[in-house]
Scaffold this motif. Structure first.
Motif, PDB file in Angstrom:
ATOM      1  N   VAL A   1      71.596 -27.440  28.227  1.00 15.06           N
ATOM      2  CA  VAL A   1      70.196 -27.828  28.436  1.00 15.06           C
ATOM      3  C   VAL A   1      70.065 -28.542  29.778  1.00 15.06           C
ATOM      4  O   VAL A   1      69.158 -28.265  30.562  1.00 15.06           O
ATOM      5  CB  VAL A   1      69.681 -28.718  27.280  1.00 15.06           C
ATOM      6  CG1 VAL A   1      68.328 -29.322  27.607  1.00 15.06           C
ATOM      7  CG2 VAL A   1      69.605 -27.906  25.990  1.00 15.06           C
ATOM      8  N   GLU A   2      70.987 -29.446  30.049  1.00  8.88           N
ATOM      9  CA  GLU A   2      70.975 -30.187  31.311  1.00  8.88           C
ATOM     10  C   GLU A   2      71.100 -29.244  32.507  1.00  8.88           C
ATOM     11  O   GLU A   2      70.469 -29.453  33.545  1.00  8.88           O
ATOM     12  CB  GLU A   2      72.115 -31.205  31.309  1.00  8.88           C
ATOM     13  CG  GLU A   2      72.006 -32.287  32.321  1.00  8.88           C
ATOM     14  CD  GLU A   2      73.014 -33.392  32.058  1.00  8.88           C
ATOM     15  OE1 GLU A   2      74.230 -33.130  32.190  1.00  8.88           O
ATOM     16  OE2 GLU A   2      72.584 -34.497  31.708  1.00  8.88           O
ATOM     17  N   ALA A   3      71.890 -28.198  32.366  1.00  6.08           N
ATOM     18  CA  ALA A   3      72.087 -27.246  33.466  1.00  6.08           C
ATOM     19  C   ALA A   3      70.873 -26.334  33.660  1.00  6.08           C
ATOM     20  O   ALA A   3      70.541 -25.980  34.787  1.00  6.08           O
ATOM     21  CB  ALA A   3      73.332 -26.406  33.203  1.00  6.08           C
ATOM     22  N   LEU A   4      70.210 -25.959  32.577  1.00  2.81           N
ATOM     23  CA  LEU A   4      69.102 -25.007  32.661  1.00  2.81           C
ATOM     24  C   LEU A   4      67.755 -25.656  32.938  1.00  2.81           C
ATOM     25  O   LEU A   4      66.905 -25.073  33.609  1.00  2.81           O
ATOM     26  CB  LEU A   4      69.002 -24.206  31.355  1.00  2.81           C
ATOM     27  CG  LEU A   4      70.164 -23.268  31.062  1.00  2.81           C
ATOM     28  CD1 LEU A   4      70.051 -22.723  29.641  1.00  2.81           C
ATOM     29  CD2 LEU A   4      70.230 -22.152  32.080  1.00  2.81           C
ATOM     30  N   ALA A   5      67.549 -26.860  32.412  1.00  2.11           N
ATOM     31  CA  ALA A   5      66.250 -27.523  32.544  1.00  2.11           C
ATOM     32  C   ALA A   5      66.192 -28.349  33.828  1.00  2.11           C
ATOM     33  O   ALA A   5      67.217 -28.798  34.331  1.00  2.11           O
ATOM     34  CB  ALA A   5      65.996 -28.422  31.339  1.00  2.11           C
ATOM     35  N   ASP A   6      64.991 -28.526  34.323  1.00  6.89           N
ATOM     36  CA  ASP A   6      64.812 -29.381  35.498  1.00  6.89           C
ATOM     37  C   ASP A   6      64.863 -30.850  35.107  1.00  6.89           C
ATOM     38  O   ASP A   6      65.221 -31.694  35.915  1.00  6.89           O
ATOM     39  CB  ASP A   6      63.486 -29.037  36.183  1.00  6.89           C
ATOM     40  CG  ASP A   6      63.557 -27.655  36.796  1.00  6.89           C
ATOM     41  OD1 ASP A   6      64.238 -27.512  37.833  1.00  6.89           O
ATOM     42  OD2 ASP A   6      62.984 -26.715  36.223  1.00  6.89           O
ATOM     43  N   ARG A   7      64.501 -31.145  33.879  1.00  6.06           N
ATOM     44  CA  ARG A   7      64.658 -32.491  33.319  1.00  6.06           C
ATOM     45  C   ARG A   7      64.579 -32.384  31.807  1.00  6.06           C
ATOM     46  O   ARG A   7      64.002 -31.455  31.264  1.00  6.06           O
ATOM     47  CB  ARG A   7      63.625 -33.458  33.875  1.00  6.06           C
ATOM     48  CG  ARG A   7      62.199 -33.072  33.663  1.00  6.06           C
ATOM     49  CD  ARG A   7      61.231 -34.048  34.364  1.00  6.06           C
ATOM     50  NE  ARG A   7      59.961 -33.401  34.581  1.00  6.06           N
ATOM     51  CZ  ARG A   7      59.573 -32.828  35.712  1.00  6.06           C
ATOM     52  NH1 ARG A   7      60.360 -32.835  36.748  1.00  6.06           N
ATOM     53  NH2 ARG A   7      58.405 -32.245  35.812  1.00  6.06           N
ATOM     54  N   TRP A   8      65.193 -33.364  31.131  1.00  4.05           N
ATOM     55  CA  TRP A   8      65.136 -33.409  29.675  1.00  4.05           C
ATOM     56  C   TRP A   8      65.249 -34.858  29.240  1.00  4.05           C
ATOM     57  O   TRP A   8      65.635 -35.725  30.022  1.00  4.05           O
ATOM     58  CB  TRP A   8      66.223 -32.541  29.037  1.00  4.05           C
ATOM     59  CG  TRP A   8      67.623 -33.109  29.134  1.00  4.05           C
ATOM     60  CD1 TRP A   8      68.480 -33.005  30.179  1.00  4.05           C
ATOM     61  CD2 TRP A   8      68.290 -33.880  28.139  1.00  4.05           C
ATOM     62  NE1 TRP A   8      69.645 -33.668  29.908  1.00  4.05           N
ATOM     63  CE2 TRP A   8      69.558 -34.207  28.660  1.00  4.05           C
ATOM     64  CE3 TRP A   8      67.949 -34.328  26.862  1.00  4.05           C
ATOM     65  CZ2 TRP A   8      70.483 -34.959  27.943  1.00  4.05           C
ATOM     66  CZ3 TRP A   8      68.874 -35.073  26.149  1.00  4.05           C
ATOM     67  CH2 TRP A   8      70.123 -35.387  26.690  1.00  4.05           C
ATOM     68  N   GLY A   9      64.899 -35.119  28.007  1.00  5.72           N
ATOM     69  CA  GLY A   9      64.982 -36.479  27.503  1.00  5.72           C
ATOM     70  C   GLY A   9      64.683 -36.530  26.015  1.00  5.72           C
ATOM     71  O   GLY A   9      64.533 -35.507  25.351  1.00  5.72           O
ATOM     72  N   VAL A  10      64.579 -37.757  25.529  1.00  2.00           N
ATOM     73  CA  VAL A  10      64.328 -38.011  24.113  1.00  2.00           C
ATOM     74  C   VAL A  10      63.201 -39.016  23.999  1.00  2.00           C
ATOM     75  O   VAL A  10      63.184 -40.020  24.727  1.00  2.00           O
ATOM     76  CB  VAL A  10      65.582 -38.575  23.411  1.00  2.00           C
ATOM     77  CG1 VAL A  10      65.327 -38.791  21.925  1.00  2.00           C
ATOM     78  CG2 VAL A  10      66.781 -37.689  23.633  1.00  2.00           C
TER      79      VAL A  10
END
Length: 151
Positions: free
Chosen positions: A108-117
């Motif tokens: 997810v970290e590699a594919l997305a421009d940003r992520w979080g919870v």
């Protein structure tokens, strides 16, 4: 009078069982919805698959489902997966080569421009990822040259 053009966000949301079958269905439904909207779906489908699998595996509470929401704006796709294990916050971990799991959030970290919870409301948490939509650039526009000509 200023005329502003705004593109309304499109949203798809579904409630699914917190099972491996529910996780697979999340990926399939999201892929079909993005295809219907005419948007790129390969990377988003992988993000949905990983977040839904995490919800079914680590966020599972017997008898409770998870929610998938995919929102498309003019500039980004946002994937949100909400489960009922707010006490378990995910974090990307280094996977061991011989390990059979542990790569989901790294992908997810590699594919997305940003992520979080986002926590709450209790007992929920939402894991989200955003993928920026890059507009297609006409051939030759990147360098300022025309096709077939050299400088």
């Amino acid at each position: 009078m200023n005329a502003e053009t705004t593109v309304a966000a499109r949203e798809f949301t579904v409630q699914l069982s917190a099972t491996p079958r529910g996780a697979r269905l999340a990926r399939l439904l999201a892929t079909e919805q993005l295809r219907e909207w005419g948007l790129p779906f390969e990377e988003a489908a992988q993000v949905v698959a990983e977040l839904a699998a995490n919800a079914a595996t680590h966020g599972r509470v017997p008898g409770r489902d998870f929610h998938l929401t995919v929102t498309a704006t003019e500039s980004a796709l946002r994937v949100e997966v909400t489960d009922t294990r707010g006490d378990r916050l995910p974090e990307a971990q280094r996977a061991f080569p011989e390990g059979e799991s542990g790569r989901g959030l790294v992908l997810v970290e590699a594919l997305a421009d940003r992520w979080g919870v986002t926590s709450g409301p209790a007992p929920r948490k939402t894991v989200w990822a955003e993928l920026l939509l890059v507009p297609e650039v006409p051939e030759g526009a990147l360098t300022g040259t025309r096709s077939g000509t050299s400088r």
